[in-house]
Write a protein that holds these residues in place. Structure first.
Motif, PDB file in Angstrom:
ATOM      1  N   SER A 179       4.392  11.663 -12.720  1.00 54.04           N
ATOM      2  CA  SER A 179       4.718  10.636 -11.733  1.00 54.04           C
ATOM      3  C   SER A 179       5.170   9.359 -12.421  1.00 54.04           C
ATOM      4  CB  SER A 179       3.498  10.369 -10.845  1.00 54.04           C
ATOM      5  OG  SER A 179       2.365  10.092 -11.643  1.00 54.04           O
ATOM      6  N   GLY A 180       5.907   8.535 -11.671  1.00 55.32           N
ATOM      7  CA  GLY A 180       6.438   7.292 -12.220  1.00 55.32           C
ATOM      8  C   GLY A 180       7.737   6.961 -11.535  1.00 55.32           C
ATOM      9  N   GLY A 181       8.744   6.570 -12.327  1.00 50.04           N
ATOM     10  CA  GLY A 181      10.039   6.245 -11.758  1.00 50.04           C
ATOM     11  C   GLY A 181      10.742   7.490 -11.263  1.00 50.04           C
ATOM     12  N   GLU A 182      11.764   7.303 -10.431  1.00 52.57           N
ATOM     13  CA  GLU A 182      12.651   8.386 -10.008  1.00 52.57           C
ATOM     14  C   GLU A 182      12.030   9.325  -8.969  1.00 52.57           C
ATOM     15  OE1 GLU A 182      15.747   8.662 -11.596  1.00 52.57           O
ATOM     16  OE2 GLU A 182      16.461  10.515 -10.703  1.00 52.57           O
ATOM     17  N   MET A 183      10.687   9.521  -9.016  1.00 54.30           N
ATOM     18  CA  MET A 183      10.098  10.545  -8.150  1.00 54.30           C
ATOM     19  C   MET A 183       9.541   9.955  -6.845  1.00 54.30           C
ATOM     20  SD  MET A 183       6.670   9.823  -8.605  1.00 54.30           S
ATOM     21  CE  MET A 183       5.831  11.280  -7.962  1.00 54.30           C
ATOM     22  N   ILE A 184       9.804   8.663  -6.592  1.00 54.15           N
ATOM     23  CA  ILE A 184       9.221   8.025  -5.413  1.00 54.15           C
ATOM     24  C   ILE A 184      10.290   7.596  -4.401  1.00 54.15           C
ATOM     25  CG2 ILE A 184       7.104   7.166  -6.452  1.00 54.15           C
ATOM     26  CD1 ILE A 184      10.096   4.861  -6.117  1.00 54.15           C
ATOM     27  N   LEU A 185       9.894   7.488  -3.148  1.00 53.91           N
ATOM     28  CA  LEU A 185      10.727   6.833  -2.145  1.00 53.91           C
ATOM     29  C   LEU A 185      10.295   5.388  -2.015  1.00 53.91           C
ATOM     30  CD1 LEU A 185      11.158   9.306   0.870  1.00 53.91           C
ATOM     31  CD2 LEU A 185      12.844   8.618  -0.848  1.00 53.91           C
ATOM     32  N   ASN A 186       8.984   5.169  -2.096  1.00 52.47           N
ATOM     33  CA  ASN A 186       8.466   3.820  -1.930  1.00 52.47           C
ATOM     34  C   ASN A 186       7.149   3.670  -2.686  1.00 52.47           C
ATOM     35  OD1 ASN A 186       8.336   1.204  -1.002  1.00 52.47           O
ATOM     36  ND2 ASN A 186       7.178   1.764   0.838  1.00 52.47           N
ATOM     37  N   VAL A 187       6.948   2.503  -3.274  1.00 51.63           N
ATOM     38  CA  VAL A 187       5.681   2.207  -3.940  1.00 51.63           C
ATOM     39  C   VAL A 187       5.207   0.842  -3.465  1.00 51.63           C
ATOM     40  CG1 VAL A 187       4.497   1.857  -6.140  1.00 51.63           C
ATOM     41  CG2 VAL A 187       6.359   3.503  -6.000  1.00 51.63           C
ATOM     42  N   THR A 188       3.953   0.764  -3.059  1.00 56.82           N
ATOM     43  CA  THR A 188       3.353  -0.518  -2.706  1.00 56.82           C
ATOM     44  C   THR A 188       2.091  -0.689  -3.542  1.00 56.82           C
ATOM     45  OG1 THR A 188       1.947   0.444  -1.008  1.00 56.82           O
ATOM     46  CG2 THR A 188       4.160  -0.260  -0.326  1.00 56.82           C
ATOM     47  N   LYS A 189       1.410  -1.812  -3.381  1.00 56.85           N
ATOM     48  CA  LYS A 189       0.140  -1.991  -4.084  1.00 56.85           C
ATOM     49  C   LYS A 189      -0.890  -0.971  -3.612  1.00 56.85           C
ATOM     50  CE  LYS A 189       0.349  -6.907  -5.223  1.00 56.85           C
ATOM     51  NZ  LYS A 189      -0.177  -8.240  -4.855  1.00 56.85           N
ATOM     52  N   GLU A 190      -0.670  -0.440  -2.413  1.00 51.65           N
ATOM     53  CA  GLU A 190      -1.660   0.475  -1.838  1.00 51.65           C
ATOM     54  C   GLU A 190      -1.398   1.941  -2.192  1.00 51.65           C
ATOM     55  OE1 GLU A 190      -0.242  -2.115   0.092  1.00 51.65           O
ATOM     56  OE2 GLU A 190      -2.055  -3.232  -0.447  1.00 51.65           O
ATOM     57  N   GLY A 191      -0.149   2.272  -2.503  1.00 40.78           N
ATOM     58  CA  GLY A 191       0.130   3.678  -2.764  1.00 40.78           C
ATOM     59  C   GLY A 191       1.609   3.961  -2.907  1.00 40.78           C
TER      60      GLY A 191
END
Lengths: 157, 412
Positions: B252-264
């Motif tokens: 996990s890290g960059g590239e594999m997300i749609l959205n990242v917040t402080k919560e998740g």
């Protein structure tokens, strides 16, 4: 360019043909330790009996290539009746010949002692020119070191 | 024969085969370990670095778009090559080992519980054994093993009984030691019958024979680029859209997300949710070029060439060395890949291949990352010669000459 004769000296082939100290010792009192060469799957088994701080008897089992088998055979012949301290010095001298850095190990030894005579084992120095095979030559020595540690640990609880 | 392989022309495409070793030509017989690379693959990678090098899926400038397009085009080529219904079912990994780890660690951890059964075969590569051993230690799953017969085939007599109640059946399509080609569809059907997923390690299959993952009907198929004329550092995990959607991310890290917040975070779509960080862009492009090259040869022609050359090799070795030489695995070239593991007299494979090297012959010696199989065969190690598109009868003859030279050198 190193040739096959640099690697397979006659004395190596002799120990491969007629390995010394093949067999087993009853465990206990002897210590049994297995060593593996992850490269080729070779397995060596050392049966070691240590008494009064010296190698009383040693037997070699397992299978391997000519380099690992002859190295084990020559090693078994040379360490018999040697004190554990002498075996450490021999091991260091052998590893130094294999271009392995051995200064300052756990046994408080400094650099390899130039007075240590390797005798027949010097026939293995050609292995250095074939770096992949160094592990074959050192397998029995690393296994012996482990066997000595285990034997000493059970000698003085 | 309408479309057979012109091996002389193929050889000319591989610059390394021009090189001299120990004063003679290089005879490369270790393609099951890693294959050589044609000029077209090297050129594709250099062209990318020289013209379009930029990170993918980020930049809005021209060369970044070119890089992204080249990466996704490579994915589409791989998808087409293996008969994948959709490009997004092709996940780029580092190698087949990472692909199999992804299955065990991401799908397995999410879906397996203590006591669940994973079925493997006795001829698996360590990459399809050790991740499952880890799940045994971690989750308490149980391993069962499908045995092999004395002639190196999979023993099918008790397949359904052994697979009954399993959650996973994971197996090689082609053995990297014996060359045995397993009945993939039969095993996939047995797995599904039992309610298990089917995982195929196709590392030794995809480079050598036409592959259609949809026809196999498997859930996951893993393979690597460097054994199919591509570069190292790029592998593939194919999975059905359904199972990939249901599998949590591995890294996990960059590239594999749609959205990242402080919560998740929320994960990206497949396949990108499995491709954390900057991918091996040049390597993927190189793999795409390797696929083009293999398609140019035609996979049926590749397979036909290997069956014919394997047959020649088995006959030549038998004629010249008789009982002194034992080739493990199926005796019929039509039932095996171009992988020949052998033992010769009582000579250790290491000593054999050391002599081979002096004759320019590159052959692997050892346990081939299949120690459980070595134990079943009753040997510590074998020498393994493996054939590919650039090998010909002269290469096989050179191997036979090298074996004779080793016999001569160690004659005692």
């Amino acid at each position: 360019m190193p040739g096959l004769e640099d690697l397979y000296r006659e004395i190596i082939l002799d120990h491969y043909r007629s390995p010394r100290n093949r067999g087993e010792l009853p465990v206990p009192p002897a210590t049994r330790v297995e060593g593996f060469n992850p490269l080729c799957g070779d397995e060596i088994v050392i049966f070691l009996s240590v008494a009064n701080g010296a190698v009383e008897d040693i037997r070699i089992g397992g299978q391997g290539c000519s380099i690992s088998q002859s190295s084990a055979s020559m090693m078994s012949a040379v360490v018999k009746d040697k004190t554990v301290a002498e075996v450490h010095r021999l091991t260091n001298a052998f590893k130094a010949m294999m271009s392995i850095h051995v200064g300052g190990d756990d046994h408080g030894d400094a650099l390899p002692d130039p007075d240590v005579k390797l005798g027949d084992l010097e026939a293995l120095q050609g292995v250095v020119k074939f770096p992949v095979r160094i592990k074959c030559a050192t397998l029995s020595w690393n296994t012996l070191a482990q066997a000595i540690d285990e034997a000493m640990a059970s000698e003085d609880p | 024969m309408s479309h057979s392989l012109d091996v002389a022309a193929v050889k000319a495409d591989f610059p390394i085969l021009d090189r001299e070793v120990h004063g003679g030509r290089l005879i490369y017989l270790d393609s099951a370990n890693t294959s050589q690379k044609p000029r077209a693959v090297l050129a594709a990678m250099e062209h990318y670095y020289a013209n379009s090098n930029a990170n993918v899926h980020r930049g809005t400038y021209l060369i970044a778009e070119e890089a992204t397009n080249a990466l996704e085009e490579a994915r589409a080529k791989v998808a087409r090559f293996i008969g994948a219904p959709a490009s997004q079912e092709v996940v780029f990994t580092k190698n087949a080992t990472e692909s199999l780890n992804l299955v065990a660690k991401a799908w397995g951890r999410a879906n397996l519980r203590a006591g669940d059964v994973v079925v493997l075969t006795e001829l698996e590569h360590h990459a399809n054994i050790v991740p499952w051993h880890q799940l045994h230690d971690e989750l308490g799953i149980e391993l069962r093993w499908l045995p092999i017969t004395a002639d190196g085939h999979l023993d099918l007599t008790e397949v359904d009984r052994i697979i009954d109640g399993a959650k996973v059946v994971s197996f090689a399509a082609t053995s990297n030691v014996l060359g045995t080609m397993l009945p993939v569809r039969r095993l996939v059907d047995a797995a599904h019958q039992a309610g298990a997923i089917a995982v195929v390690d196709a590392s030794q299959h995809v480079p050598h024979a036409a592959t259609n993952v949809a026809a196999w009907g498997a859930d996951f198929v893993a393979f690597t680029g460097h054994k199919m004329l591509g570069p190292t550092g790029i592998g593939v995990l194919w999975g059905t859209s359904e199972i990939l959607e249901a599998t949590p991310p591995f890294l996990s890290g960059g590239e594999m997300i749609l959205n990242v917040t402080k919560e998740g975070f929320t994960t990206n779509d497949i396949p990108w949710k499995f491709e954390a960080g900057t991918p091996a862009i040049a390597e993927a492009i190189g793999l795409g070029a390797a696929v083009d090259y293999l398609e140019g040869l035609g996979m049926d022609a590749v397979r036909e060439h290997e069956v014919s050359l394997t047959g020649y090799a088995l006959r030549t070795l038998a004629e010249r060395f008789g009982e002194d030489l034992c080739v493990h695995g199926p005796a019929d070239a039509a039932e095996r890949g171009g992988v020949m593991s052998f033992t010769f007299k009582n000579l250790h494979p290491h000593d054999l291949t050391q002599v081979f090297d002096q004759h320019g012959v590159c052959v692997r010696a050892g346990h081939h990352c299949a120690k459980p199989l070595m134990r079943v065969l009753g040997v510590a190690a074998t020498a393994r010669a493996s054939l590919y598109v650039y090998n010909d009868e002269a290469d096989v003859d050179a191997l036979a000459d090298a074996i004779a030279a080793a016999a001569d050198f160690f004659s005692f």
